[in-house]
Design a protein around this motif. Sequence first.
Motif, PDB file in Angstrom:
ATOM      1  N   TYR A 420      27.772  25.469  43.059  1.00 29.16           N
ATOM      2  CA  TYR A 420      27.440  26.338  44.198  1.00 29.16           C
ATOM      3  C   TYR A 420      26.615  25.531  45.189  1.00 29.16           C
ATOM      4  O   TYR A 420      26.019  24.510  44.850  1.00 29.16           O
ATOM      5  N   LYS A 426      21.775  31.975  50.440  1.00 25.24           N
ATOM      6  CA  LYS A 426      22.615  32.565  49.413  1.00 25.24           C
ATOM      7  C   LYS A 426      23.388  31.478  48.672  1.00 25.24           C
ATOM      8  O   LYS A 426      23.754  30.456  49.249  1.00 25.24           O
ATOM      9  N   ILE A 428      26.658  30.140  47.337  1.00 25.88           N
ATOM     10  CA  ILE A 428      28.072  30.289  47.640  1.00 25.88           C
ATOM     11  C   ILE A 428      28.864  29.314  46.780  1.00 25.88           C
ATOM     12  O   ILE A 428      28.542  28.124  46.742  1.00 25.88           O
ATOM     13  N   GLN A 469      31.650  36.038  41.089  1.00 24.67           N
ATOM     14  CA  GLN A 469      32.044  35.529  42.394  1.00 24.67           C
ATOM     15  C   GLN A 469      33.177  34.524  42.280  1.00 24.67           C
ATOM     16  O   GLN A 469      34.056  34.454  43.139  1.00 24.67           O
TER      17      GLN A 469
END
Length: 576
Positions: A420, A426, A428, A469
């Motif tokens: 990530y 945030k 991602i 995710q």
Amino acid sequence: MKSIKKWLILILVFALAAAAVACTGGDTTGTTTATTKSTTSSGSTTAGNYEWEYMEDTSPFEFDIWWVSHWGFNKDAIVAGWDDNIPVYKLITEATGGRINFVMPEGTENELLGPMIAAGTLPDVIVLGDNKSPYYYQMKDAGQIYAWSDLIAEHCPKMWDLVLESNKVFHTEADGKLYKYVSMIADEVSGAGLEAIGLPACSHSNISFARKDILAAFGAQDLTDINQLTDYLRFCKANYPDVDPIRLFLNDPRSESTPFFRHLGATFGCHLSGTYPAADGTLKFYMYDPNYVAYLQWLNGLFREGIITTNMLAEDSQAQETRAYNAGYGFMVDSMWGAYGTVNDTIRTNLGSDVKTFIDVGPIKKDGHWESDGYRNTGSFATLITTGTKQPDRVIKMFEFLLTEEGQMLINAGPDGWAYEIKDGKYIPKSDALELASKNLQEYTTKYRLSGPWAFIAQDYYWEYYLGQLLNPDGYIKDQTYARLKPYIRPIWDEGFVNIRRGIIKEAGNDIDVLNTRINNICIEAGMKMVIAGSDADFQKIYTDCIAEIEAQGVAQIHTEYTELYNDYKEKLGLK
């Protein structure tokens, strides 16, 4: 109940905030002020005021974790062992001084643990696949494991705030002690984590799929009714002789926890708890449920038409997967990421075309009814610290680190730039990690060493938030998962149905557990025979004989146990 809910709400606030905090820096606790630790040239920290007790000593140490009953996609990452070149491992060692030697011998818990317990030759830490395993009770009763609560009280009392309230409520023993850490407990916080990334708080492996070329030839764009599905299955049989019209089971046909096909069981109104709540307030075995009998009658009708065969009932999970990967089913149940990822990708590779891939349909309703249980459970793996551990203080403190927000983010998301990257505060997923996870979760886990090898200590919120995710990226897969499931969730946990069928203690010598298993096997065998019955009269006789046999065996004792568990859980949840 009010205090539990208040605690969960507070944790949710802090957990949601964690998504915006880098795991490699900052105050990640959300509740305390960090203090600076001073480090000697040897790497250990000097005495002082520490935010967490694991910071008191970061000198090198290592210990073994024995883990046989893993999940399939975890194995390669666990077997590969600790690698200081992997950023996740490196940062854990820097924070705690610890290294883990994962031990995964060939064999099963049943084959290996009994002799080890008898000989007293136990490793430092044991991870059990079932948190109610009889081996847990054997080791506890023999004094072969520490109580986590004792180690926490003695060595790291701050850690107690990191242990989920639901872990304490459902796994504290009669003596008031917590002897095991149970991971992957799905609670209100877990559900909020799923909703935060746009996924429904329920199991995602409960969506119907049809082979798109057969559905098009059938002249439909969706399947939403049991009568329509029945006609579709007839169409498959008549026009696609090389295809099994329906995949009956997602996993093992004789699964103790999932008698037959749960998606269609819900279609017929079978209770989501796997029990039968009778009108008198008692919980009975599922075979007493008239809706379950009606479901078996429908399956029997398919058998008599040749849509279901005896071979389909006998196939193991590996044979079923092989058939699915070669487009050998007309209808099946899976998750969106599983069907559109592994299954369809493998079909494309094997067949060189998209023509026979699967598309989502349903849910399949009967008289307008279908429902799915909310995402709640009492956990998965049980981690035990044995009394043979040479440094129990260091082991419990390393686990303390792994349970902090920093630790949970590290083992589920990794440091910034690994799988990530942080953008606008945030986490991602990186494109290469996203692509690998969608195609092959096992290869992703092995490459990045995230989530999978940490299932024994993972808190479900972080697992679902970050791995969710990857497996359900923004777009069609996530949107359709939500659309196919969200409107139909029924949170039976809030009614007191807390893993009732798995709640029976599997302690050695527990007659109720033995009886429960025996009766379940009788019902599974009878159910199989009812599906392949040659006539209505044969069907009814098999059912009548089954009820008579389980009553002679003493099924009333199971009904009493189920009902007592149900009432106990309602009390723990503040529902009484």
